[in-house]
Design an enzyme around this catalytic site. Sequence first.
Site, mmCIF file in Angstrom:
data_model
loop_
_atom_site.group_PDB
_atom_site.id
_atom_site.type_symbol
_atom_site.label_atom_id
_atom_site.label_comp_id
_atom_site.label_asym_id
_atom_site.label_seq_id
_atom_site.Cartn_x
_atom_site.Cartn_y
_atom_site.Cartn_z
ATOM 1 N N HIS A 241 0.836 -1.199 0.000
ATOM 2 C CA HIS A 241 0.000 0.000 0.000
ATOM 3 C C HIS A 241 0.877 1.258 0.000
ATOM 4 O O HIS A 241 0.698 2.154 -0.832
ATOM 5 C CB HIS A 241 -0.907 -0.039 1.241
ATOM 6 C CG HIS A 241 -1.766 1.162 1.421
ATOM 7 N ND1 HIS A 241 -3.119 1.134 1.214
ATOM 8 C CD2 HIS A 241 -1.471 2.423 1.814
ATOM 9 C CE1 HIS A 241 -3.616 2.334 1.468
ATOM 10 N NE2 HIS A 241 -2.634 3.141 1.847
ATOM 11 N N GLU A 242 1.842 1.291 0.904
ATOM 12 C CA GLU A 242 2.695 2.484 1.004
ATOM 13 C C GLU A 242 3.567 2.640 -0.233
ATOM 14 O O GLU A 242 3.781 3.756 -0.707
ATOM 15 C CB GLU A 242 3.559 2.429 2.264
ATOM 16 C CG GLU A 242 2.777 2.457 3.585
ATOM 17 C CD GLU A 242 1.866 3.667 3.739
ATOM 18 O OE1 GLU A 242 2.186 4.734 3.178
ATOM 19 O OE2 GLU A 242 0.826 3.527 4.396
HETATM 20 ZN ZN ZN Z 1 -2.612 5.119 2.332
#
Ligand code: ZN
Length: 600
Positions: A418-419
């Site tokens: 996600h990051e």
């Molecule tokens: Zn995020």
Amino acid sequence: MEKRHRFSLWYVLLGIWLVFIIQGYLASLLAIKTIPYSQFLNLLKSGRITEIAVSANQIQGKMRVEGGKPDETVLFRTIRVDPELSAMLEKYPVVFKGEIESTFLRDLFSWVFPILLFVGVWYLMMRRIGSQQAGFMTLGKKAKIYMEGDLNVTFKDVAGVDEAKQELMEIIDFLKNPGRFTELGGRIPKGILLVGPPGTGKTLLAKAVAGESGVPFFSISGSEFVEMFVGMGAARVRDLFVQAKQKAPCIIFIDELDALGKARGFGGIGGHDEREQTLNQLLVEMDGFDPKVGVILMAATNRPEILDPALLRAGRFDRHVLVDRPDKKGREEILRVHLKKVRLAPDVDVEKLANMTPGMVGADLANMVNEAALLAVRHNKQAVGMAEFEEAVERIIAGLEKKNRLINAQEREIVAFHEMGHALVALSLPGTDPVQKISIIPRGIAALGYTMQVPTEDRFLMKKTELLNKIATLLGGRAAEALVFGDISTGAHNDLARATETARSMIMEYGMSDALGQVYLARERQNRFLEIGPRQAGEFSEATAQAVDAEVRRIIDEQYARALAILSEKRAVLEAGARLLLEKEKVDGEEIKALMEGRP
Ligand code: ZN
Ligand code: ADP
């Protein structure tokens, strides 16, 4: 302190009540009935008076109870009216004598005795509480010592917090030689606030500053102040500063500053006066001393947001030092510090241990090493081996999971992708803020990881394309999850809120939507709070509201598709970056750029 033996008003009230009860009882024992003089004469005539004592103004004596046994008498008193009394008394069988009035004995019993009792109870109570509150009775006469003896803590004992150490170097220079420092006109901060989660080594760091500069270390915990008697907290603060000034240069360390320095008017009612008084005294003391004397105030908190703003004002705790959870490299360094204290088997691999302990802080690691050593003893080993460490890690993790402080391996992977998604989209689009740091070290409950983008300059205007790029970047996290796992998580919650908000502003405030045109549809934001009653309808038609919603949807969908396209194209970099992140937990922007450009 767990036990809270608070001094309270109830003890005092109970004491006063007891005095009244006892006094009433004694008075009833010595009850003297006051009767009119005429009744006295009648009683005298009917022969019920057995004995009297006559003084200048009154007559006291005994009379027989009506209908009672012959020898049962009660005391009475009357005001003497007739000066020729003795002539009449001779006619009746009464023992009489003159008397100088004295109420001494009665007073003694009805007042002195209860007071003595009260004082006795008070004293016992004080002694009991006093022993738990570190002898407050002696405070003022014999001041409590807050200073800690030989500390023997240096920066070598604190690992993995290099940035914080760097910031504290200046303080050490000053404490080592305060005179020279101020001669050169250096301005020394009075108060340094160490901010970070529990167990990251804030106390240790403060001690190390004292140890490195070779000055005395005074310490007290914020929660200790709050348990004191009314006025005692403030007295303690005064006392602490008096002692510290005598020993300057020195360090005063206040642990759990939030317990003492909560914003005033925070929380329920009652029981706050004491804390407020103490806090005020602290502020007074901080303002009152000249930093040139060489007293440095350090404090620790893990909740800086609830502190009273007065504490953070310039000239008070205006220097903030972040003491964050360690990343993998930091954990390795901390482990090395603590592993020195135990005898290790040759198979112990520190790097591997650091890998096994994501999310743990210094205190957890110290605990883990200790646990492993105990296990080795239990297993009758000569040295602590990897097997013990593995078992210890499992135990600590189980404990932390119970406290909800760790995320599991699968969650970590999702967070890493996600990051990386955010970071890759940001790096691929022109005009977005440069990515400085990506981290999957959890902080707090809300954020499991973060991508830090630092604006290169202060901005006053944003272009439409920049706003769109920003939305794409925000959606990059979710896009990466969808792309890699074929499933999405709740982790994008905050991203979606911010992306939607930005899109809505573009349409309603900035006139950046072709469908709606150059119109301003939003109300002034400040007024929202003033609106009373049910939310009023917008100042635009229902059709417009629908058009806005559709337009928001279109912008979000388009930008999501863009983010997804970027990530699909750079899938390899996404994977490599996420792996790197999982391994190191913290990666800086340069490293990701290097990955994108195929550099090593
Ligand atoms: Zn995020
Ligand atoms: P805090 O004050 O931040 O809650 P402490 O300083 O009381 O944390 O840390 C508790 C213990 O954990 C320390 O005594 C030390 O043994 C260990 N510890 C914590 N952080 C570190 C660190 N950065 N380096 C080495 N040991 C640490």
